[in-house]
Design a protein around this motif. Structure first.
Motif, PDB file in Angstrom:
ATOM      1  N   VAL A 151       0.844  -1.193   0.000  1.00 38.61           N
ATOM      2  CA  VAL A 151       0.000   0.000   0.000  1.00 38.61           C
ATOM      3  C   VAL A 151       0.880   1.244   0.000  1.00 38.61           C
ATOM      4  O   VAL A 151       1.867   1.319   0.743  1.00 38.61           O
ATOM      5  N   ALA A 161      -3.337   0.160  -3.494  1.00 38.20           N
ATOM      6  CA  ALA A 161      -2.862  -1.151  -3.052  1.00 38.20           C
ATOM      7  C   ALA A 161      -2.514  -2.003  -4.265  1.00 38.20           C
ATOM      8  O   ALA A 161      -3.317  -2.132  -5.199  1.00 38.20           O
ATOM      9  N   GLY A 212     -10.662  -2.563  -0.546  1.00 38.41           N
ATOM     10  CA  GLY A 212     -10.482  -1.117  -0.658  1.00 38.41           C
ATOM     11  C   GLY A 212     -11.684  -0.324  -0.187  1.00 38.41           C
ATOM     12  O   GLY A 212     -11.689   0.905  -0.271  1.00 38.41           O
TER      13      GLY A 212
END
Length: 384
Positions: A151, A161, A212
């Motif tokens: 990340v 990411a 996410g």
């Protein structure tokens, strides 16, 4: 995008300069902002370098040593990535890289850094390059490696990411940001299945590591005050601190705030104490240097003040680390100061370099790791 990124970089580089100049640290026109002279005291703690490693040239906020087990990973802007034995400083791995803007992150299997061109580089434990991927803009925050992803937080307010095995982009989260942001010590942290990241608008986000999705988004401090963009900077600095289910963070020109991470980031308490470098904890107490390098100790439970130490006023203190009975902080002249965790009195100091210490100090079972702006990494042992 390129135009915006270029303007942002100029803004970021200018903010630290403008902030310090406005405080008189460069011009010295106002004696109230002069760094405090070093005072005499009776040392009560034995501190000494255990080993020193030369990483390369340069250093700064984006370069923070990272420890996994008995291995220390560290990087330098000139283009060097190393793995060292924590006990002895012996080199286990050394990789020549392009010039770097931030590093290093690792889970012991994947090692990640970011180049000055915004490229994320990933290596395996033997130093073989696994992949490289272009981030959407510059990366000045050390990468985070956890849960099978790498990340990065970019300068255009994105959190991206990449798959740790392949480098494929897995998710991208972006939030609107202010016109200016502070370039200082900033770190993301990982919890099981979560990435916790502070943003330059005074907000703290918990992001699902797999998808996410933003689990929750809470306010540490508001950036609405002030007549100018500079006065409205309210970046979250340092690394958020998680103690059980209590998550704490501090912002520049803002507040120190703790949340209940188990209840969607509900605010528990907030104190009007700001910092330009961040905080650390021993599980019961939060330690931080405020914008004028007054060191504070706050109770985690309710934020009450336990002590304050102003002997290091305006010495541009680093993010602290807890080591033994002390809390350690670096300063602009290359000194590391050790303050009592119990009451803040000065216990020891050690000058490691003539270069500033801007990188966050890192506590380890062997002592405290200090990375200087001159490209040195030093393990300082503590007894007493």
């Amino acid at each position: 995008m390129r135009s915006f990124t270029r303007l942002y970089r100029l803004a970021v580089l200018g903010v630290a300069t403008a902030s310090l100049a406005s405080c008189g640290l460069f011009t010295q026109k106002d004696a109230r902002y002069d760094p405090a002279p070093l005072t005499q005291y009776a040392p009560t703690l034995a501190v000494a370098p255990v080993w020193t490693a030369t990483l390369g040239s340069g250093g700064g906020y984006g370069f923070i040593p990272h420890v996994v087990g008995d291995t220390v990973y560290a990087a330098a802007p000139s283009g060097s990535l190393v793995a060292l034995d924590l006990a002895t400083g012996a080199v286990r791995l050394q990789i020549a890289t392009p010039p770097l803007s931030a590093g290093v992150g690792s889970d012991g299997r994947t090692i990640a850094v970011a180049t000055q061109k915004g490229v994320v580089l990933a290596y395996d434990a033997q130093g073989k390059e696994l992949w490289h991927a272009q981030a959407d803009s510059a990366v000045n925050v050390p990468p985070l490696v956890s849960d099978g992803i790498v990340v990065v937080r970019t300068t255009d307010y994105r959190v991206q990411a990449f798959d740790a095995a392949t480098g494929k982009l897995k998710w991208n989260v972006q939030r609107p940001g202010p016109a200016l942001a502070l370039r200082t010590s900033i770190q993301m942290i990982a919890e099981p299945q979560l990435v916790i990241v502070g943003m330059p608008n005074g907000r703290l986000m918990a992001i699902d590591a797999a998808s996410g999705a933003v689990r929750w988004d809470s306010t540490v401090s508001s950036a609405t005050r002030g007549a100018s963009d500079l006065e409205r900077i309210s970046d979250i600095v340092g690394a958020p601190q998680l103690i059980g289910s209590t998550l704490c963070a501090v912002s520049y020109q803002g507040h120190t705030t703790c949340f209940d991470a188990a209840q969607g980031g509900r605010a528990l308490w907030s104190q009007s104490i700001s910092s330009s470098t961040g905080m650390t904890t021993d599980g019961q107490t939060l330690y931080l240097a405020d914008d004028h390098s007054v060191v504070h100790a706050l109770g985690v439970k309710d934020g009450h003040s336990l002590w304050q130490q102003s002997a290091l006023l305006n010495r541009q203190l680093s993010t602290p680390a807890v080591v033994g009975p002390a809390v350690a902080l670096g300063d602009y002249q290359g000194y590391v100061h050790f303050l009592s965790r119990a009451d803040g009195h000065l216990m020891a100091r050690l000058q490691l370099s003539s270069d500033p210490i801007r990188s966050s100090l890192v506590a380890t079972p062997r002592g405290v790791l200090v990375q200087t702006d001159g490209g040195k990494l030093i393990l300082v042992g503590v007894r007493g």
